[in-house]
Motif scaffolding. Structure first.
Motif, PDB file in Angstrom:
ATOM      1  N   ARG A  72      67.715  74.148  56.608  1.00 65.94           N
ATOM      2  CA  ARG A  72      68.344  75.431  56.279  1.00 65.94           C
ATOM      3  C   ARG A  72      69.843  75.377  56.432  1.00 65.94           C
ATOM      4  N   GLY A  73      70.366  74.241  56.914  1.00 66.59           N
ATOM      5  CA  GLY A  73      71.811  74.100  57.062  1.00 66.59           C
ATOM      6  C   GLY A  73      72.311  74.363  58.466  1.00 66.59           C
ATOM      7  N   THR A  74      71.384  74.583  59.399  1.00 67.17           N
ATOM      8  CA  THR A  74      71.788  74.819  60.775  1.00 67.17           C
ATOM      9  C   THR A  74      72.167  73.488  61.438  1.00 67.17           C
ATOM     10  N   THR A  75      73.291  73.516  62.146  1.00 70.56           N
ATOM     11  CA  THR A  75      73.683  72.341  62.906  1.00 70.56           C
ATOM     12  C   THR A  75      72.806  72.262  64.152  1.00 70.56           C
ATOM     13  N   VAL A  76      72.301  71.071  64.465  1.00 67.26           N
ATOM     14  CA  VAL A  76      71.441  70.923  65.642  1.00 67.26           C
ATOM     15  C   VAL A  76      72.042  69.874  66.572  1.00 67.26           C
ATOM     16  N   VAL A  77      72.199  70.244  67.828  1.00 69.17           N
ATOM     17  CA  VAL A  77      72.615  69.275  68.847  1.00 69.17           C
ATOM     18  C   VAL A  77      71.453  69.101  69.799  1.00 69.17           C
ATOM     19  N   ILE A  78      71.003  67.857  69.950  1.00 73.95           N
ATOM     20  CA  ILE A  78      69.778  67.623  70.705  1.00 73.95           C
ATOM     21  C   ILE A  78      70.003  66.515  71.743  1.00 73.95           C
ATOM     22  N   THR A  79      69.483  66.730  72.941  1.00 74.05           N
ATOM     23  CA  THR A  79      69.509  65.632  73.914  1.00 74.05           C
ATOM     24  C   THR A  79      68.090  65.110  74.054  1.00 74.05           C
ATOM     25  N   THR A  80      67.983  63.825  74.311  1.00 72.86           N
ATOM     26  CA  THR A  80      66.656  63.245  74.488  1.00 72.86           C
ATOM     27  C   THR A  80      66.808  61.899  75.179  1.00 72.86           C
ATOM     28  N   HIS A  81      65.733  61.439  75.792  1.00 71.07           N
ATOM     29  CA  HIS A  81      65.754  60.027  76.174  1.00 71.07           C
ATOM     30  C   HIS A  81      64.643  59.252  75.472  1.00 71.07           C
ATOM     31  N   LEU A  85      66.561  81.186  67.867  1.00 69.03           N
ATOM     32  CA  LEU A  85      66.924  81.466  66.471  1.00 69.03           C
ATOM     33  C   LEU A  85      67.129  82.955  66.186  1.00 69.03           C
ATOM     34  N   VAL A  86      66.951  83.829  67.193  1.00 72.44           N
ATOM     35  CA  VAL A  86      66.981  85.277  66.914  1.00 72.44           C
ATOM     36  C   VAL A  86      68.310  85.740  66.330  1.00 72.44           C
ATOM     37  N   ASN A  87      69.401  85.025  66.641  1.00 71.70           N
ATOM     38  CA  ASN A  87      70.709  85.481  66.139  1.00 71.70           C
ATOM     39  C   ASN A  87      71.162  84.663  64.930  1.00 71.70           C
ATOM     40  N   GLU A  88      70.218  83.996  64.266  1.00 68.13           N
ATOM     41  CA  GLU A  88      70.539  83.129  63.128  1.00 68.13           C
ATOM     42  C   GLU A  88      71.768  82.282  63.449  1.00 68.13           C
ATOM     43  N   PRO A  89      71.654  81.408  64.450  1.00 66.68           N
ATOM     44  CA  PRO A  89      72.831  80.695  64.953  1.00 66.68           C
ATOM     45  C   PRO A  89      73.350  79.652  63.958  1.00 66.68           C
ATOM     46  N   LYS A  90      74.666  79.367  64.075  1.00 65.14           N
ATOM     47  CA  LYS A  90      75.239  78.289  63.270  1.00 65.14           C
ATOM     48  C   LYS A  90      74.911  76.947  63.913  1.00 65.14           C
ATOM     49  N   VAL A  91      74.844  76.963  65.263  1.00 65.88           N
ATOM     50  CA  VAL A  91      74.505  75.734  65.975  1.00 65.88           C
ATOM     51  C   VAL A  91      73.331  76.011  66.911  1.00 65.88           C
ATOM     52  N   LEU A  92      72.323  75.126  66.861  1.00 60.17           N
ATOM     53  CA  LEU A  92      71.193  75.256  67.773  1.00 60.17           C
ATOM     54  C   LEU A  92      71.215  74.083  68.747  1.00 60.17           C
ATOM     55  N   VAL A 132      81.636  82.732  71.145  1.00 58.66           N
ATOM     56  CA  VAL A 132      80.885  81.504  70.886  1.00 58.66           C
ATOM     57  C   VAL A 132      79.391  81.761  71.057  1.00 58.66           C
ATOM     58  N   LYS A 133      79.033  82.512  72.131  1.00 65.99           N
ATOM     59  CA  LYS A 133      77.610  82.774  72.400  1.00 65.99           C
ATOM     60  C   LYS A 133      76.953  83.529  71.242  1.00 65.99           C
ATOM     61  N   GLU A 134      77.773  84.299  70.498  1.00 68.38           N
ATOM     62  CA  GLU A 134      77.230  85.042  69.353  1.00 68.38           C
ATOM     63  C   GLU A 134      76.700  84.108  68.269  1.00 68.38           C
ATOM     64  N   VAL A 135      77.301  82.936  68.129  1.00 66.37           N
ATOM     65  CA  VAL A 135      76.970  82.082  66.979  1.00 66.37           C
ATOM     66  C   VAL A 135      76.132  80.869  67.350  1.00 66.37           C
ATOM     67  N   ILE A 136      75.735  80.766  68.632  1.00 71.24           N
ATOM     68  CA  ILE A 136      74.895  79.630  68.995  1.00 71.24           C
ATOM     69  C   ILE A 136      73.516  80.104  69.452  1.00 71.24           C
ATOM     70  N   GLY A 137      72.544  79.193  69.338  1.00 71.89           N
ATOM     71  CA  GLY A 137      71.215  79.439  69.882  1.00 71.89           C
ATOM     72  C   GLY A 137      70.921  78.310  70.845  1.00 71.89           C
ATOM     73  N   VAL A 138      70.251  78.619  71.937  1.00 70.26           N
ATOM     74  CA  VAL A 138      69.998  77.549  72.904  1.00 70.26           C
ATOM     75  C   VAL A 138      68.538  77.499  73.315  1.00 70.26           C
ATOM     76  N   GLN A 139      68.135  76.296  73.665  1.00 69.89           N
ATOM     77  CA  GLN A 139      66.832  76.093  74.308  1.00 69.89           C
ATOM     78  C   GLN A 139      67.182  75.270  75.532  1.00 69.89           C
ATOM     79  N   LEU A 140      66.917  75.837  76.696  1.00 73.41           N
ATOM     80  CA  LEU A 140      67.267  75.140  77.933  1.00 73.41           C
ATOM     81  C   LEU A 140      66.040  74.438  78.496  1.00 73.41           C
TER      82      LEU A 140
END
Lengths: 365, 251
Positions: free
Chosen positions: B179-188, B145-152, B75-83
């Motif tokens: 570009r077609g990347t799925t994005v999951v974002i948290t915010t208030h 984005l370095v691994n061209e993730p499917k989900v960011l 899973v980690k191979e196909v995702i990109g994260v910003q913590l």
């Protein structure tokens, strides 16, 4: 492999660009080496002698000039009062007040005695001054009487290999600076990575924690070998402290010592909850070893109960093994016990590291 | 729409405290999905379980057909994260940071190309600690984005940024979505969710209390007869601020 390689390169870059790391691994130990090396604890120190003269007659003047040539005396001339106040301040071991007619010019003339004021706190030096002085007087008396001494001592110089202080110090200093580098750089860097979320970010990638630990370990092994090489080269160039034993064995001990203290570094970063507690824990362990680990002076100079502790410290085995190879040319058969002790310490510390060190706080599912 | 993330009955307990309490939702391929909620609602914990950083007490997450708890590395191979609040390595410049992170995926990338995407080319030789808040978030996204993730995954990417930097980051997120990347974002920030998200889940006390498109949620609320005291203002103070200070980035 590619990942570990790239991480090692990155971690080496980070280490070499960190001024703090370079200060503690290279600059500070080099300063210690230069300062202690050039102070020269080996040279016999001269004894401060205050000399008070008035209007000496010809024979006495000659006697005074002979005293001034005595190599072990550092002569300070002045009035009696000046010299006495210097003595009070502890700057003189002895004051010699030489009367004008110390040496009788004509037969039958009475010799006036020399008054020596001695510093009670520097009894050994005063004693030495007086006996050297007496010897000089005796020689002069014999010469005047045209009698030759009945016994003569003939001196023959033998070139034995005396361990100079710098040669004692250098191997210990290498061990010490490798300890500092391994313990502090690992303990600080990893608690910081943990505290600042860097490790968590790394865990969000497919990287294995072991790859990161390996990269950091390899980096520090490279640094410690470079450190040792620099010290050896400086020692040879500046102090002609040539390595007698095998370089291969020397560097083997360096690598083993680094592994040992890296184990300690990882253990500390496992124990420390915050970066603030790192110096406290590290110094508690490392600081006593600075003085008890046989770096600056031999542990045989310590009281027996302290020796019992000092003997078994990891740094003591490390510096002793290096010193044996460097200054005595010991092989594995001579210093093998020290190396074995290091292996045992390394095993203990690395085991402790695997128990305490975690990449992230335990997350119970 | 085929889903790329399936979250089912997710629970995360810390002793007596339940941070996430039975959360289920799915995210479609190419969708921008928002998780909204006040501080402590369980947004970050939910995200970190999906990212494989935390293990769930119960429930499953399937991402790109893989069970996150069992095939974490895949899973980690196909995702990109910003913590939130990450400090990157010191003494490495941005280009070297990107190069190093790419190596963690066994990849080689052109750091300059990624830095161009996030408009940080002139900072390539700087260190992360020299960047402003907005620049740091853009770096964080570039590294994600370095691994061209499917989900960011973006965890509160605009918290603490000035209005110009927030809008600039929105443009960047929209470009990634394009570009077609799925994005999951948290915010208030609700305005942010309204602008960026196709669908939003509203969380509170570890539970999802609403899940729909922003438009539908507003319509539903209005249909209950809800009304705000109407102020016939065509602009708000933020518009004034942006009008006065311009949209150009300050850093």
């Amino acid at each position: 492999m590619y990942t570990t390689y790239k991480l090692t390169v990155a971690s080496l870059k980070m280490f070499l660009r960190s001024r703090q790391a370079l200060f503690f691994t290279l600059f500070m130990p080099l300063m210690i080496m230069l300062i202690f090396g050039y102070i020269g604890f080996d040279k016999p120190t001269s004894i401060d002698v205050g000399l008070v003269t008035h209007n000496p007659d010809a024979a006495t003047a000659q006697f005074i000039s002979q005293i001034k040539q005595l190599p072990t005396f550092a002569i300070h001339e002045g009035t009696l009062d000046e010299e006495k106040s210097q003595l009070d301040q502890g700057n003189r071991s002895v004051i010699l007040d030489i009367p004008d007619t110390t040496i009788p010019m004509a037969k039958g003339e009475a010799a006036q005695p020399i008054t020596a004021y001695t510093n009670a706190g520097k009894a050994a030096e005063s004693e030495a001054v007086l006996s050297i002085l007496n010897q000089a007087i005796n020689q002069m008396t014999l010469a005047q009487a045209h009698v030759s001494p009945i016994v003569a001592v003939e001196q023959q110089e033998v070139n034995s290999h005396n361990l100079r202080y710098i040669e004692f110090l250098l191997p210990g200093l290498i061990a010490l600076s490798i300890m500092q580098m391994s313990v502090f750089s690992v303990a600080f860097v990893f608690t910081q990575y943990k505290e600042k979320g860097t490790l968590k970010r790394l865990l969000a990638t497919p990287m294995k924690p072991i790859q990161f630990v390996a990269a950091n370990t390899i980096t520090r092994l490279i640094v410690s070998v470079a450190q040792a090489a620099i010290f050896i080269i400086m020692g040879i160039i500046l102090f002609h402290a040539h390595v007698i034993g095998s370089y291969f064995l020397l560097f083997f001990i360096v690598v083993l010592g680094t592994a040992m203290f890296l184990g300690l570094g990882y253990t500390i970063s496992g124990l420390a909850k915050t970066t603030d507690s790192v110096p406290a824990i590290s110094n508690l362990i490392v600081f006593p070893m600075l003085f008890l680990g046989g770096t600056f002076f031999s542990i045989s100079q310590m009281p027996w109960w302290l020796q019992m502790i000092a003997k078994f410290l990891p740094l003591t085995f490390f510096s002793t093994a290096l010193r044996d190879v460097w200054t005595k040319g010991s092989g594995i058969e001579d210093t093998g016990w020290n190396i074995l002790a290091m292996v045992i310490w390394a095993a203990i510390l690395i085991y402790l590291a695997t128990v305490t060190f975690r990449f992230q706080e335990k997350d119970s599912a | 729409m085929a889903s790329i993330i399936e979250v089912k009955d997710l629970v995360k307990k810390y002793g007596d405290f339940t941070a996430v309490n039975g959360v289920s939702f799915s995210v479609g391929k190419g969708e921008t999905f928002g998780i909204l909620g006040p501080n402590g609602a369980g947004k970050t914990t939910t995200l970190e379980i999906i990212e494989g950083l935390k293990r769930p007490s119960a429930g499953t997450v399937i991402l790109d057909g893989k069970n996150v708890d069992k095939e974490t590395d895949a899973v980690k191979e196909v995702i990109g994260v910003q913590l939130q609040a990450v400090t990157f390595f010191e003494n490495l410049n941005l280009a070297e940071l990107i190069d190093t992170f790419a190596a963690l995926y066994g990849r080689k990338v052109d750091p300059m190309q990624l830095l161009t995407e996030v408009e940080l080319t002139d900072k390539a030789k700087s260190q992360a600690k020299e960047l402003s808040g907005g620049q740091r978030q853009r770096l964080s996204i570039a590294i994600g984005l370095v691994n061209e993730p499917k989900v960011l995954f973006l965890d509160e990417p605009t918290t603490g940024l000035d209005p110009q930097a927030r809008r600039h980051l929105w443009d960047l997120i929209r470009a990634i979505k394009a570009r077609g990347t799925t994005v999951v974002i948290t915010t208030h920030y609700m305005d942010e969710a309204e602008v960026l998200c196709d669908r939003v889940a509203i969380m509170d006390h570890g539970k999802i209390i609403e899940l729909s498109t922003p438009k539908k949620l507003i319509e539903e609320l209005l249909s209950t007869g809800f009304s705000k005291p109407v102020l016939q203002q065509q602009a708000n103070l933020e518009d004034v601020f942006l009008n006065l200070t311009g949209h150009a980035l300050r850093e």
